[in-house]
Design an enzyme around this catalytic site. Structure first.
Site, PDB file in Angstrom:
ATOM      1  CG  ASP A   1      -6.127   8.753   5.563  1.00  0.00           C
ATOM      2  OD1 ASP A   1      -5.534   9.086   6.505  1.00  0.00           O
ATOM      3  OD2 ASP A   1      -7.022   9.199   5.100  1.00  0.00           O
TER       4      ASP A   1
ATOM      5  CG  PHE B   1      -4.093  15.384   0.954  1.00  0.00           C
ATOM      6  CD1 PHE B   1      -4.964  14.319   1.069  1.00  0.00           C
ATOM      7  CD2 PHE B   1      -3.619  15.692  -0.185  1.00  0.00           C
ATOM      8  CE1 PHE B   1      -5.368  13.551  -0.016  1.00  0.00           C
ATOM      9  CE2 PHE B   1      -4.034  15.010  -1.341  1.00  0.00           C
ATOM     10  CZ  PHE B   1      -5.006  14.064  -1.363  1.00  0.00           C
ATOM     11  CB  VAL B   2       1.350  13.516   1.261  1.00  0.00           C
ATOM     12  CG1 VAL B   2       2.275  13.964   2.604  1.00  0.00           C
ATOM     13  CG2 VAL B   2       0.763  12.092   1.541  1.00  0.00           C
TER      14      VAL B   2
ATOM     15  CE  LYS C   1      -2.303  11.358   5.569  1.00  0.00           C
ATOM     16  NZ  LYS C   1      -3.441  11.828   4.522  1.00  0.00           N
TER      17      LYS C   1
ATOM     18  CD  GLU D   1      -2.960   0.728   0.044  1.00  0.00           C
ATOM     19  OE1 GLU D   1      -2.574   1.348  -0.690  1.00  0.00           O
ATOM     20  OE2 GLU D   1      -4.239   0.743   0.561  1.00  0.00           O
ATOM     21  CG  ASP D   2      -0.861   4.733  -1.967  1.00  0.00           C
ATOM     22  OD1 ASP D   2      -1.411   3.789  -1.260  1.00  0.00           O
ATOM     23  OD2 ASP D   2      -1.387   5.513  -2.555  1.00  0.00           O
TER      24      ASP D   2
HETATM   25  P1  IMP Z   1      -7.633   4.677   3.678  1.00  0.00           P
HETATM   26  O1  IMP Z   1      -8.745   3.578   3.443  1.00  0.00           O
HETATM   27  O2  IMP Z   1      -8.426   5.738   4.599  1.00  0.00           O
HETATM   28  O3  IMP Z   1      -6.575   3.923   4.963  1.00  0.00           O
HETATM   29  O4  IMP Z   1      -7.053   5.343   2.741  1.00  0.00           O
HETATM   30  C1  IMP Z   1      -6.276   4.513   1.749  1.00  0.00           C
HETATM   31  C2  IMP Z   1      -6.001   5.050   0.526  1.00  0.00           C
HETATM   32  O5  IMP Z   1      -6.716   6.603   0.351  1.00  0.00           O
HETATM   33  C3  IMP Z   1      -4.808   5.268   0.008  1.00  0.00           C
HETATM   34  O6  IMP Z   1      -4.438   3.740  -0.571  1.00  0.00           O
HETATM   35  C4  IMP Z   1      -4.552   6.055  -0.750  1.00  0.00           C
HETATM   36  O7  IMP Z   1      -4.848   5.964  -2.285  1.00  0.00           O
HETATM   37  C5  IMP Z   1      -5.768   7.328  -0.453  1.00  0.00           C
HETATM   38  N1  IMP Z   1      -4.965   8.380   0.475  1.00  0.00           N
HETATM   39  C6  IMP Z   1      -4.914   8.564   1.923  1.00  0.00           C
HETATM   40  N2  IMP Z   1      -4.208   9.661   2.388  1.00  0.00           N
HETATM   41  C7  IMP Z   1      -3.696  10.183   1.327  1.00  0.00           C
HETATM   42  C8  IMP Z   1      -3.054  11.346   1.186  1.00  0.00           C
HETATM   43  O8  IMP Z   1      -2.748  12.078   1.960  1.00  0.00           O
HETATM   44  N3  IMP Z   1      -2.828  11.535  -0.132  1.00  0.00           N
HETATM   45  C9  IMP Z   1      -3.263  10.701  -1.354  1.00  0.00           C
HETATM   46  N4  IMP Z   1      -3.951   9.610  -1.069  1.00  0.00           N
HETATM   47  C10 IMP Z   1      -4.284   9.297  -0.039  1.00  0.00           C
HETATM   48 MG    MG Z   2      -4.093   3.592  -2.510  1.00  0.00          MG
END
Ligand code: IMP
Ligand code: MG
Length: 177
Positions: free
Chosen positions: A106, A155-156, A134, A102-103
């Site tokens: 969040d 946010f990045v 994060k 995973e990149d």
């Molecule tokens: P989560 O489901 O909230 O953990 O979010 C996961 C996905 O949201 C990541 O795989 C990213 O594609 C996107 N994402 C979360 N934070 C950022 C950010 O700061 N910049 C860009 N994409 C984000």
């Molecule tokens: Mg992603």
């Protein structure tokens, strides 16, 4: 490095290409040790993880496979309500060792929703490798096994990460001003 503009937002330099590549090389060394003889499958989550996966996979020297799925829960700068599987899993993961790539994690929602699906296919093991973690933003618990960088809840963009589809094609990572 200097600030960049993506659509309506200003971003400032945060992690350089050199720092990113160094951490990825360290992670590869670790994974080459931990997965020797296990023929793992690197399961990359599109779109954001494509550069991270490619750069890491180039440093993997043990026998290994790579495959891609597409999950999405983001629109603009906030997570949307649900997680959609836009491209599903083709590989047979039954009895295999899986490393999810995973990149960024969040809220944790994407993986929290996907992990039970993956588990139902009967993999031998599932571990998570993430470029950016994060932690402060977590709303759904996810156990992360390998982290390159712990980052604050800002946010990045860059190095595969986008703001409304843009900004992925940068070697460095930038943080919202
Ligand atoms: P989560 O489901 O909230 O953990 O979010 C996961 C996905 O949201 C990541 O795989 C990213 O594609 C996107 N994402 C979360 N934070 C950022 C950010 O700061 N910049 C860009 N994409 C984000
Ligand atoms: Mg992603």
């Amino acid at each position: 490095m200097h600030s960049i503009k993506v659509l309506d937002k200003e971003f400032e330099p945060y992690l350089s290409e050199k720092e990113i590549q160094e951490k990825i090389n360290e992670l590869a060394v670790q994974l080459n040790k931990d997965y020797a003889g296990k023929k793992p499958i690197f399961l990359s989550i599109l779109n954001g993880s494509f550069l991270f996966t490619a750069d890491l996979f180039k440093q993997i020297t043990i026998e290994a496979e790579v495959c891609f799925i597409k999950l999405a829960s983001y629109k603009g700068m906030t997570s949307s309500g649900n997680v959609i599987t836009a491209i599903g899993l083709e590989a047979n993961v039954t009895g295999r060792h899986i490393i999810i790539m995973e990149d960024i994690i969040d809220t944790g929602k994407t993986l929290h929703h996907y992990l039970p699906q993956l588990a139902s296919s009967g993999p031998a093991s599932v571990k998570i490798a993430v470029l950016l973690n994060k932690k402060e933003a977590r709303q759904f618990s996810v156990n992360v096994d390998y982290t390159c960088f712990e980052i604050p809840n800002k946010f990045v963009v860059g190095y595969g990460l986008d703001y409304d589809g843009l900004g992925r094609n940068s070697k460095d990572i930038y943080q919202l001003k």
